[in-house]
Write a protein that holds these residues in place. Structure first.
Motif, mmCIF file in Angstrom:
data_model
loop_
_atom_site.group_PDB
_atom_site.id
_atom_site.type_symbol
_atom_site.label_atom_id
_atom_site.label_comp_id
_atom_site.label_asym_id
_atom_site.label_seq_id
_atom_site.Cartn_x
_atom_site.Cartn_y
_atom_site.Cartn_z
ATOM 1 N N CYS A 108 23.809 -82.237 -7.759
ATOM 2 C CA CYS A 108 22.528 -81.790 -7.402
ATOM 3 C C CYS A 108 22.568 -81.576 -5.875
ATOM 4 O O CYS A 108 21.558 -80.869 -5.381
ATOM 5 C CB CYS A 108 21.371 -82.981 -7.665
ATOM 6 N N CYS A 139 22.066 -78.262 -3.918
ATOM 7 C CA CYS A 139 20.823 -77.545 -3.674
ATOM 8 C C CYS A 139 19.811 -78.492 -3.135
ATOM 9 O O CYS A 139 18.907 -78.237 -2.451
ATOM 10 C CB CYS A 139 20.509 -77.159 -5.081
ATOM 11 N N HIS A 193 14.558 -73.008 -13.524
ATOM 12 C CA HIS A 193 15.076 -74.213 -12.735
ATOM 13 C C HIS A 193 15.839 -73.340 -11.607
ATOM 14 O O HIS A 193 15.722 -73.514 -10.414
ATOM 15 C CB HIS A 193 16.197 -75.140 -13.413
HETATM 16 C C1 HEC Z 1 21.517 -74.242 -8.103
HETATM 17 C C2 HEC Z 1 20.754 -75.029 -7.193
HETATM 18 C C3 HEC Z 1 20.124 -76.306 -8.100
HETATM 19 C C4 HEC Z 1 20.943 -77.485 -8.628
HETATM 20 C C5 HEC Z 1 22.368 -77.604 -8.606
HETATM 21 C C6 HEC Z 1 19.856 -78.340 -8.815
HETATM 22 N N1 HEC Z 1 18.617 -77.960 -8.666
HETATM 23 FE FE1 HEC Z 1 16.829 -78.855 -9.355
HETATM 24 N N2 HEC Z 1 15.783 -77.343 -8.518
HETATM 25 C C7 HEC Z 1 16.415 -76.413 -7.853
HETATM 26 C C8 HEC Z 1 15.158 -75.362 -7.624
HETATM 27 C C9 HEC Z 1 15.571 -74.075 -6.616
HETATM 28 C C10 HEC Z 1 14.154 -76.171 -7.794
HETATM 29 C C11 HEC Z 1 12.776 -75.338 -7.820
HETATM 30 C C12 HEC Z 1 12.572 -74.431 -8.994
HETATM 31 C C13 HEC Z 1 11.267 -74.234 -9.477
HETATM 32 O O1 HEC Z 1 10.553 -73.115 -9.068
HETATM 33 O O2 HEC Z 1 10.816 -74.839 -10.684
HETATM 34 C C14 HEC Z 1 14.281 -77.201 -8.505
HETATM 35 C C15 HEC Z 1 13.779 -78.105 -9.189
HETATM 36 C C16 HEC Z 1 13.786 -79.358 -9.603
HETATM 37 C C17 HEC Z 1 12.894 -80.436 -10.266
HETATM 38 C C18 HEC Z 1 11.461 -80.199 -10.137
HETATM 39 C C19 HEC Z 1 10.818 -80.720 -8.934
HETATM 40 C C20 HEC Z 1 9.456 -80.689 -8.627
HETATM 41 O O3 HEC Z 1 8.806 -81.040 -7.706
HETATM 42 O O4 HEC Z 1 8.735 -79.631 -9.363
HETATM 43 C C21 HEC Z 1 13.665 -81.474 -10.649
HETATM 44 C C22 HEC Z 1 13.245 -82.538 -11.554
HETATM 45 C C23 HEC Z 1 14.955 -81.203 -10.323
HETATM 46 N N3 HEC Z 1 15.107 -79.823 -9.842
HETATM 47 C C24 HEC Z 1 16.238 -81.806 -10.772
HETATM 48 C C25 HEC Z 1 17.463 -81.546 -10.753
HETATM 49 C C26 HEC Z 1 18.509 -82.591 -10.890
HETATM 50 C C27 HEC Z 1 18.296 -83.827 -11.430
HETATM 51 C C28 HEC Z 1 19.676 -81.876 -10.610
HETATM 52 C C29 HEC Z 1 21.181 -82.447 -10.745
HETATM 53 C C30 HEC Z 1 21.427 -82.830 -12.052
HETATM 54 C C31 HEC Z 1 19.251 -80.541 -10.039
HETATM 55 N N4 HEC Z 1 18.167 -80.267 -10.071
HETATM 56 C C32 HEC Z 1 20.204 -79.482 -9.511
HETATM 57 C C33 HEC Z 1 17.681 -76.014 -7.513
HETATM 58 C C34 HEC Z 1 18.544 -76.755 -8.170
#
Ligand code: HEC
Ligand code: HEC
Length: 220
Positions: free
Chosen positions: A148, A151, A189
């Motif tokens: 995670c 990003c 996501h």
């Molecule tokens: C490739 C990049 C990337 C990776 C790797 C990634 N994320 Fe994200 N994540 C994002 C982005 C960009 C957003 C906002 C996206 C949207 O508009 O919903 C987000 C949003 C989220 C949200 C919602 C947060 C909110 O305030 O609305 C959660 C929960 C989350 N990620 C959990 C995780 C977890 C746990 C991991 C690792 C297992 C992970 N992410 C890995 C890019 C990433």
């Protein structure tokens, strides 16, 4: 030399001046948001209303545009995000305003000699420390760093420039609810790979460990 500098200034900053952010306007709009998200946008009701203060301005703006276009469903906010209510310039102003609200995770030591009750009250209102949840913090930390962090940034702090939200300092309940939405395809996501929900690669147990780590990552 001085003149050249002034010209440079004009060229570099003119585009910003034209679309200048109006923080006063942002503050005014935030009065509506505060009805649910709280005075300092720290959310509440154990994550029914998410904390939004300190999130990247562009992330906030992006979510508001998604709500307005109904690409991300949010019934409670719908009346507040109609185009008439919230044009783009207002979105930018309120997002910039909410972005710069700084919360604290613990109260500073009490100054017995110059005790200022009002200042203390303000500090209390600005304090948010996500309660620690039981779980395997060490496993969560290494999973987080591997899967995670690239990003969501070091210690779950988010990335301002890439508009990636902070996860540490967000209510655990809210994070779980969003996991459900991503898995159900109600939110996207990763814009670059909309068909691949990356959270599908993780078990609930693994996510629980990650969230346990995030719940202590905001302690300072
Ligand atoms: C490739 C990049 C990337 C990776 C790797 C990634 N994320 Fe994200 N994540 C994002 C982005 C960009 C957003 C906002 C996206 C949207 O508009 O919903 C987000 C949003 C989220 C949200 C919602 C947060 C909110 O305030 O609305 C959660 C929960 C989350 N990620 C959990 C995780 C977890 C746990 C991991 C690792 C297992 C992970 N992410 C890995 C890019 C990433
Ligand atoms: C009537 C209550 C209500 C009002 C008023 C309201 N919100 Fe919300 N907001 C919510 C709820 C509920 C959610 C969580 C939706 C979900 O669970 O996906 C939310 C989610 C958000 C999110 C997404 C955060 C994230 O990390 O995913 C942002 C950004 C946001 N609101 C900004 C605002 C702004 C800015 C205003 C004022 C213009 C505002 N909200 C007014 C109830 C409200």
């Amino acid at each position: 030399m001085k003149i050249i500098k002034q010209w440079l200034l004009l060229f570099c900053c003119l585009p910003y001046a034209v679309s200048a952010i109006d923080l006063d306007n942002g503050e005014e709009i935030n009065e509506v948001c505060a009805g649910c998200h709280g005075e300092f946008a720290k959310g509440g009701k154990d994550g029914e209303y998410p904390r939004i203060s300190g999130q990247p301005a562009e992330f906030i703006a992006q979510q508001l545009r998604l709500f307005r276009a109904r690409e991300r469903q949010n019934m409670p906010m719908l009346p507040h995000t109609e185009a008439r209510e919230l044009p783009d310039s207002d979105i930018n102003d309120v997002s910039a305003y909410i972005n710069q609200i700084q919360l604290i995770t613990q109260l500073p030591p009490m100054d017995e000699e110059n005790f200022d009750a009002l200042e203390r009250l303000l500090q209390t209102k600005k304090m948010l420390n996500i309660p620690k949840i039981d779980g395997d913090v060490e496993t969560g930390k290494s999973l987080y760093n591997k899967e995670c962090r690239s990003c969501h940034g070091a210690e779950g702090k988010g990335k301002e420039a890439q508009a990636v939200p902070m996860l540490a300092g967000q209510y655990t309940n809210y994070l779980w609810k969003q996991v459900g939405k991503y898995r159900a395809g109600e939110r996207i996501h990763d814009e670059d790979e909309p068909d691949e929900e990356l959270l599908n690669d993780f078990s609930d147990e693994q996510l629980h460990a990650i969230f346990a780590y995030l719940s202590v990552a905001d302690d300072e």
